[in-house]
Motif scaffolding. Sequence first.
Motif, PDB file in Angstrom:
ATOM      1  N   TYR A   1       0.861  -1.172   0.000  1.00  0.00           N
ATOM      2  CA  TYR A   1       0.000   0.000   0.000  1.00  0.00           C
ATOM      3  C   TYR A   1       0.904   1.231   0.000  1.00  0.00           C
ATOM      4  O   TYR A   1       1.810   1.330   0.833  1.00  0.00           O
ATOM      5  CB  TYR A   1      -0.896   0.012   1.238  1.00  0.00           C
ATOM      6  N   ILE A   2       0.649   2.166  -0.919  1.00  0.00           N
ATOM      7  CA  ILE A   2       1.482   3.367  -1.011  1.00  0.00           C
ATOM      8  C   ILE A   2       0.570   4.592  -1.076  1.00  0.00           C
ATOM      9  O   ILE A   2      -0.314   4.678  -1.920  1.00  0.00           O
ATOM     10  CB  ILE A   2       2.396   3.341  -2.248  1.00  0.00           C
ATOM     11  N   CYS A   3       0.818   5.520  -0.151  1.00  0.00           N
ATOM     12  CA  CYS A   3       0.060   6.766  -0.091  1.00  0.00           C
ATOM     13  C   CYS A   3       1.026   7.870   0.310  1.00  0.00           C
ATOM     14  O   CYS A   3       1.862   7.668   1.190  1.00  0.00           O
ATOM     15  CB  CYS A   3      -1.068   6.642   0.930  1.00  0.00           C
ATOM     16  N   ALA A   4       0.915   9.015  -0.339  1.00  0.00           N
ATOM     17  CA  ALA A   4       1.752  10.157   0.028  1.00  0.00           C
ATOM     18  C   ALA A   4       0.858  11.361   0.289  1.00  0.00           C
ATOM     19  O   ALA A   4      -0.175  11.535  -0.369  1.00  0.00           O
ATOM     20  CB  ALA A   4       2.752  10.478  -1.082  1.00  0.00           C
ATOM     21  N   ILE A   5       1.264  12.162   1.276  1.00  0.00           N
ATOM     22  CA  ILE A   5       0.536  13.383   1.592  1.00  0.00           C
ATOM     23  C   ILE A   5       1.493  14.566   1.569  1.00  0.00           C
ATOM     24  O   ILE A   5       2.704  14.417   1.743  1.00  0.00           O
ATOM     25  CB  ILE A   5      -0.180  13.306   2.965  1.00  0.00           C
ATOM     26  N   GLY A   6       0.931  15.756   1.364  1.00  0.00           N
ATOM     27  CA  GLY A   6       1.704  16.986   1.406  1.00  0.00           C
ATOM     28  C   GLY A   6       1.720  17.571   2.802  1.00  0.00           C
ATOM     29  O   GLY A   6       1.111  17.022   3.738  1.00  0.00           O
TER      30      GLY A   6
END
Length: 147
Positions: free
Chosen positions: A30-35
């Motif tokens: 699972y890959i998620c990126a946030i600012g």
Amino acid sequence: ERTRQLLIQNDEIIHQKQLMDTIIDASVDYICAIGLDEKVLLFNKKYEELTKYKREEAIGKDITFIFPHFKDRGKNILENFRNALKGIPVHMEKHHSLIIDEYYENFFIPLQSYSGEVFGAMLIGHDITSRINSEQKLMSTNEELVK
């Protein structure tokens, strides 16, 4: 000539983005990126399957909109994201999912520009459910042998 060069460069950029998207979506993790504003920058297919949100729906939304349980039961996940946004990488060896009955090894990684400035954070969640189940079965078997 300049227009032709720009079109070629634009095609190369589009190709690189498609390659990156393909690699990220091919991941078993699972890959998620946030600012820095805690809004979703990147969301792979595994998270689409888990949350039922399409990437287009998730990008730009607050991470707690996509994962509302982060506000209460998942405060440690949100805190780990926030530490990564401060430049502090975090590793969770074992985390029981709040959504499904699975275990994950989570990595919260600061995303930095070439100058070293943090502009976001990425969560990579690796499914370790089968390992945990095997360990629990082994412990149970050992207990039976001791008896």
